[in-house]
Design a protein around this motif. Structure first.
Motif, PDB file in Angstrom:
ATOM      1  N   VAL A  36       0.859  -1.187   0.000  1.00 17.66           N
ATOM      2  CA  VAL A  36       0.000   0.000   0.000  1.00 17.66           C
ATOM      3  C   VAL A  36       0.896   1.238   0.000  1.00 17.66           C
ATOM      4  O   VAL A  36       2.116   1.131   0.036  1.00 17.66           O
ATOM      5  CB  VAL A  36      -0.960   0.017   1.223  1.00 17.66           C
ATOM      6  N   THR A  37       0.290   2.407   0.018  1.00 16.96           N
ATOM      7  CA  THR A  37       1.075   3.645   0.040  1.00 16.96           C
ATOM      8  C   THR A  37       1.414   4.031   1.479  1.00 16.96           C
ATOM      9  O   THR A  37       0.752   3.600   2.433  1.00 16.96           O
ATOM     10  CB  THR A  37       0.302   4.813  -0.603  1.00 16.96           C
ATOM     11  N   ARG A  38       2.420   4.882   1.596  1.00 11.26           N
ATOM     12  CA  ARG A  38       2.791   5.411   2.909  1.00 11.26           C
ATOM     13  C   ARG A  38       1.626   6.192   3.510  1.00 11.26           C
ATOM     14  O   ARG A  38       1.375   6.152   4.716  1.00 11.26           O
ATOM     15  CB  ARG A  38       4.025   6.306   2.793  1.00 11.26           C
ATOM     16  N   GLN A  39       0.873   6.882   2.661  1.00 12.04           N
ATOM     17  CA  GLN A  39      -0.271   7.654   3.131  1.00 12.04           C
ATOM     18  C   GLN A  39      -1.328   6.745   3.756  1.00 12.04           C
ATOM     19  O   GLN A  39      -1.987   7.122   4.735  1.00 12.04           O
ATOM     20  CB  GLN A  39      -0.878   8.485   1.996  1.00 12.04           C
ATOM     21  N   THR A  40      -1.502   5.546   3.194  1.00 16.85           N
ATOM     22  CA  THR A  40      -2.457   4.590   3.765  1.00 16.85           C
ATOM     23  C   THR A  40      -2.000   4.160   5.149  1.00 16.85           C
ATOM     24  O   THR A  40      -2.799   4.134   6.092  1.00 16.85           O
ATOM     25  CB  THR A  40      -2.622   3.367   2.839  1.00 16.85           C
ATOM     26  N   PRO A  51      -8.301  -0.452   8.159  1.00 12.23           N
ATOM     27  CA  PRO A  51      -7.839  -1.297   7.064  1.00 12.23           C
ATOM     28  C   PRO A  51      -8.815  -2.426   6.775  1.00 12.23           C
ATOM     29  O   PRO A  51      -9.623  -2.796   7.635  1.00 12.23           O
ATOM     30  CB  PRO A  51      -6.520  -1.869   7.604  1.00 12.23           C
ATOM     31  N   SER A  52      -8.716  -2.963   5.567  1.00 12.45           N
ATOM     32  CA  SER A  52      -9.483  -4.174   5.259  1.00 12.45           C
ATOM     33  C   SER A  52      -8.936  -5.290   6.141  1.00 12.45           C
ATOM     34  O   SER A  52      -7.826  -5.195   6.689  1.00 12.45           O
ATOM     35  CB  SER A  52      -9.310  -4.553   3.781  1.00 12.45           C
ATOM     36  N   LEU A  53      -9.692  -6.345   6.270  1.00  7.69           N
ATOM     37  CA  LEU A  53      -9.238  -7.488   7.053  1.00  7.69           C
ATOM     38  C   LEU A  53      -7.951  -8.062   6.467  1.00  7.69           C
ATOM     39  O   LEU A  53      -7.000  -8.377   7.199  1.00  7.69           O
ATOM     40  CB  LEU A  53     -10.335  -8.549   7.106  1.00  7.69           C
ATOM     41  N   GLU A  54      -7.893  -8.147   5.149  1.00  2.00           N
ATOM     42  CA  GLU A  54      -6.692  -8.666   4.486  1.00  2.00           C
ATOM     43  C   GLU A  54      -5.473  -7.799   4.797  1.00  2.00           C
ATOM     44  O   GLU A  54      -4.401  -8.317   5.147  1.00  2.00           O
ATOM     45  CB  GLU A  54      -6.912  -8.723   2.973  1.00  2.00           C
ATOM     46  N   LEU A  55      -5.620  -6.479   4.709  1.00  3.18           N
ATOM     47  CA  LEU A  55      -4.501  -5.591   4.991  1.00  3.18           C
ATOM     48  C   LEU A  55      -4.108  -5.657   6.463  1.00  3.18           C
ATOM     49  O   LEU A  55      -2.922  -5.631   6.795  1.00  3.18           O
ATOM     50  CB  LEU A  55      -4.828  -4.150   4.586  1.00  3.18           C
ATOM     51  N   VAL A  70      -1.740  -6.187  17.190  1.00  3.41           N
ATOM     52  CA  VAL A  70      -1.609  -5.010  16.332  1.00  3.41           C
ATOM     53  C   VAL A  70      -2.879  -4.163  16.357  1.00  3.41           C
ATOM     54  O   VAL A  70      -2.814  -2.938  16.456  1.00  3.41           O
ATOM     55  CB  VAL A  70      -1.264  -5.412  14.879  1.00  3.41           C
ATOM     56  N   PHE A  71      -4.033  -4.804  16.304  1.00  2.00           N
ATOM     57  CA  PHE A  71      -5.315  -4.098  16.221  1.00  2.00           C
ATOM     58  C   PHE A  71      -6.251  -4.518  17.341  1.00  2.00           C
ATOM     59  O   PHE A  71      -6.220  -5.659  17.788  1.00  2.00           O
ATOM     60  CB  PHE A  71      -6.006  -4.395  14.881  1.00  2.00           C
TER      61      PHE A  71
END
Length: 80
Positions: A36-40, A51-55, A70-71
């Protein structure tokens, strides 16, 4: 009758601490590791984007941590 506004649920995270614990990993390095991007990463870390579950799993994997380290889900919108 005026109803109190119900707090929005929030996904809290430990990304900043984990980046620091992993040789001060940059947001850019984490972004590259997860595609993903740094902004994300910046938006997720600041709890401005969930974030999506996958991310979420990819981020946890990048740190070698279980996702619950982490979450966390904050149903009342408060942070720990």
């Amino acid at each position: 009758m005026v109803r109190a506004k119900k707090p929005k649920p929030q996904i809290a995270n430990n990304i900043r601490r984990l980046r620091f614990d992993h040789d001060e990993m940059t947001q850019k390095a984490l972004a590259e590791a997860t595609g993903v991007t740094r902004q994300t990463i910046m938006a997720i870390e600041a709890a401005k984007y969930s974030p999506s579950l996958e991310l979420a799993f990819q981020i946890a994997q990048a740190f070698g941590e279980p996702i619950q380290n982490v979450f966390s889900y904050q149903p009342d919108g408060t942070e720990d």
